[in-house]
Design a protein around this motif. Structure first.
Motif, PDB file in Angstrom:
ATOM      1  N   ALA A 148       0.813  -1.221   0.000  1.00  0.00           N
ATOM      2  CA  ALA A 148       0.000   0.000   0.000  1.00  0.00           C
ATOM      3  C   ALA A 148       0.847   1.271   0.000  1.00  0.00           C
ATOM      4  N   GLN A 149       0.989   1.937   1.131  1.00  0.00           N
ATOM      5  CA  GLN A 149       1.680   3.232   1.192  1.00  0.00           C
ATOM      6  C   GLN A 149       3.202   3.104   1.156  1.00  0.00           C
ATOM      7  N   VAL A 150       3.744   1.979   1.590  1.00  0.00           N
ATOM      8  CA  VAL A 150       5.194   1.775   1.584  1.00  0.00           C
ATOM      9  C   VAL A 150       5.515   0.921   0.363  1.00  0.00           C
ATOM     10  N   ASP A 151       5.410   1.522  -0.788  1.00  0.00           N
ATOM     11  CA  ASP A 151       5.597   0.788  -2.027  1.00  0.00           C
ATOM     12  C   ASP A 151       6.944   1.125  -2.638  1.00  0.00           C
ATOM     13  N   SER A 152       7.167   0.625  -3.833  1.00  0.00           N
ATOM     14  CA  SER A 152       8.465   0.800  -4.490  1.00  0.00           C
ATOM     15  C   SER A 152       8.771   2.249  -4.820  1.00  0.00           C
ATOM     16  N   ASP A 153       7.775   3.115  -4.841  1.00  0.00           N
ATOM     17  CA  ASP A 153       8.042   4.516  -5.146  1.00  0.00           C
ATOM     18  C   ASP A 153       8.388   5.344  -3.915  1.00  0.00           C
ATOM     19  N   LEU A 154       8.198   4.799  -2.720  1.00  0.00           N
ATOM     20  CA  LEU A 154       8.443   5.580  -1.500  1.00  0.00           C
ATOM     21  C   LEU A 154       9.904   5.949  -1.327  1.00  0.00           C
ATOM     22  N   TRP A 155      10.802   4.984  -1.430  1.00  0.00           N
ATOM     23  CA  TRP A 155      12.216   5.253  -1.167  1.00  0.00           C
ATOM     24  C   TRP A 155      12.831   6.178  -2.205  1.00  0.00           C
ATOM     25  N   PRO A 156      12.575   5.979  -3.503  1.00  0.00           N
ATOM     26  CA  PRO A 156      13.108   6.961  -4.458  1.00  0.00           C
ATOM     27  C   PRO A 156      12.553   8.359  -4.221  1.00  0.00           C
ATOM     28  N   LYS A 157      11.281   8.444  -3.842  1.00  0.00           N
ATOM     29  CA  LYS A 157      10.705   9.763  -3.578  1.00  0.00           C
ATOM     30  C   LYS A 157      11.356  10.425  -2.360  1.00  0.00           C
ATOM     31  N   LEU A 158      11.631   9.645  -1.335  1.00  0.00           N
ATOM     32  CA  LEU A 158      12.311  10.210  -0.161  1.00  0.00           C
ATOM     33  C   LEU A 158      13.707  10.712  -0.529  1.00  0.00           C
ATOM     34  N   VAL A 159      14.442   9.909  -1.273  1.00  0.00           N
ATOM     35  CA  VAL A 159      15.808  10.287  -1.649  1.00  0.00           C
ATOM     36  C   VAL A 159      15.803  11.508  -2.562  1.00  0.00           C
ATOM     37  N   PHE A 160      14.980  11.469  -3.605  1.00  0.00           N
ATOM     38  CA  PHE A 160      14.969  12.586  -4.553  1.00  0.00           C
ATOM     39  C   PHE A 160      14.352  13.844  -3.948  1.00  0.00           C
ATOM     40  N   GLY A 161      13.401  13.693  -3.060  1.00  0.00           N
ATOM     41  CA  GLY A 161      12.843  14.860  -2.374  1.00  0.00           C
ATOM     42  C   GLY A 161      13.885  15.535  -1.495  1.00  0.00           C
ATOM     43  N   ALA A 162      14.619  14.736  -0.723  1.00  0.00           N
ATOM     44  CA  ALA A 162      15.674  15.301   0.126  1.00  0.00           C
ATOM     45  C   ALA A 162      16.788  15.911  -0.723  1.00  0.00           C
ATOM     46  N   LEU A 163      17.142  15.239  -1.814  1.00  0.00           N
ATOM     47  CA  LEU A 163      18.172  15.766  -2.704  1.00  0.00           C
ATOM     48  C   LEU A 163      17.732  17.079  -3.337  1.00  0.00           C
ATOM     49  N   ALA A 164      16.486  17.159  -3.776  1.00  0.00           N
ATOM     50  CA  ALA A 164      15.973  18.397  -4.367  1.00  0.00           C
ATOM     51  C   ALA A 164      15.990  19.529  -3.348  1.00  0.00           C
ATOM     52  N   LEU A 165      15.604  19.232  -2.124  1.00  0.00           N
ATOM     53  CA  LEU A 165      15.599  20.249  -1.075  1.00  0.00           C
ATOM     54  C   LEU A 165      17.015  20.749  -0.780  1.00  0.00           C
ATOM     55  N   CYS A 166      17.953  19.818  -0.618  1.00  0.00           N
ATOM     56  CA  CYS A 166      19.349  20.210  -0.350  1.00  0.00           C
ATOM     57  C   CYS A 166      19.949  21.003  -1.512  1.00  0.00           C
ATOM     58  N   CYS A 167      19.684  20.562  -2.728  1.00  0.00           N
ATOM     59  CA  CYS A 167      20.214  21.273  -3.898  1.00  0.00           C
ATOM     60  C   CYS A 167      19.595  22.660  -4.025  1.00  0.00           C
TER      61      CYS A 167
END
Length: 172
Positions: free
Chosen positions: A35-54
């Protein structure tokens, strides 16, 4: 000045790429089981944090560039110039090589052994003097991650091939 402008361009490209990859993660296959912890969760967390830091670094670089063009004091002008630490480029190259080796090792030796060796090797590359922390961190963090993914999220980790597969099967 060109160096500062190139930093702005690099951080702008990285911010845009991170946001684009965050949206691309939507296309990953979904599972009803997780359900909510699917294959898209981890890439979204990584890319969201990366976008914020950048984005934060981009704002800092743009502000520094504006101060430099107006002739005001920039952090580079006011700070004391210090030389790079000894062995900086060697450590940087070895760390990059270690990441590449870790990527390929995950397939052959599995998550547990590859992560343990990666963290130990990475710890010895860093100029940190506490040897007890260097020795203890890798196994504790590896076991925590394995337990979190395997038991907490019921997600399978790479198990390796051959004897490493058998070892992974015995451990979890």
């Amino acid at each position: 000045m060109i160096y500062k402008l190139s930093e702005v361009v690099v951080f702008a490209v990285m911010t845009i790429a991170s946001v684009a990859l965050w949206f691309t993660a939507e296309a990953l296959p979904v599972s009803k089981r997780y359900a909510q912890v699917d294959s898209d969760l981890w890439p979204k967390l990584v890319f969201g944090a990366l976008a914020l830091c950048c984005a934060v670094h981009l704002a800092q670089k743009v502000a520094s560039l504006r101060l430099a063009s107006s002739g005001g004091p920039t952090p580079e002008k006011t700070a004391l110039k210090s030389a790079m630490p000894e062995g900086y480029y060697l450590r940087l190259t070895m760390t990059a090589s270690l990441i590449i080796v870790y990527f390929f090792a995950l397939q052959y030796v599995g998550f547990l052994l590859a992560t343990l060796v990666f963290l130990w090797a990475g710890a010895w590359l860093m100029p940190y003097r506490n040897n007890v922390a260097k020795i203890a961190f890798a196994p504790i963090f590896t076991l925590f991650l394995a337990a979190f993914f395997n038991y907490g999220l019921s997600l399978s980790l790479p198990r390796g091939t051959g004897i490493f597969y058998d070892l992974s099967q015995a451990l979890f």
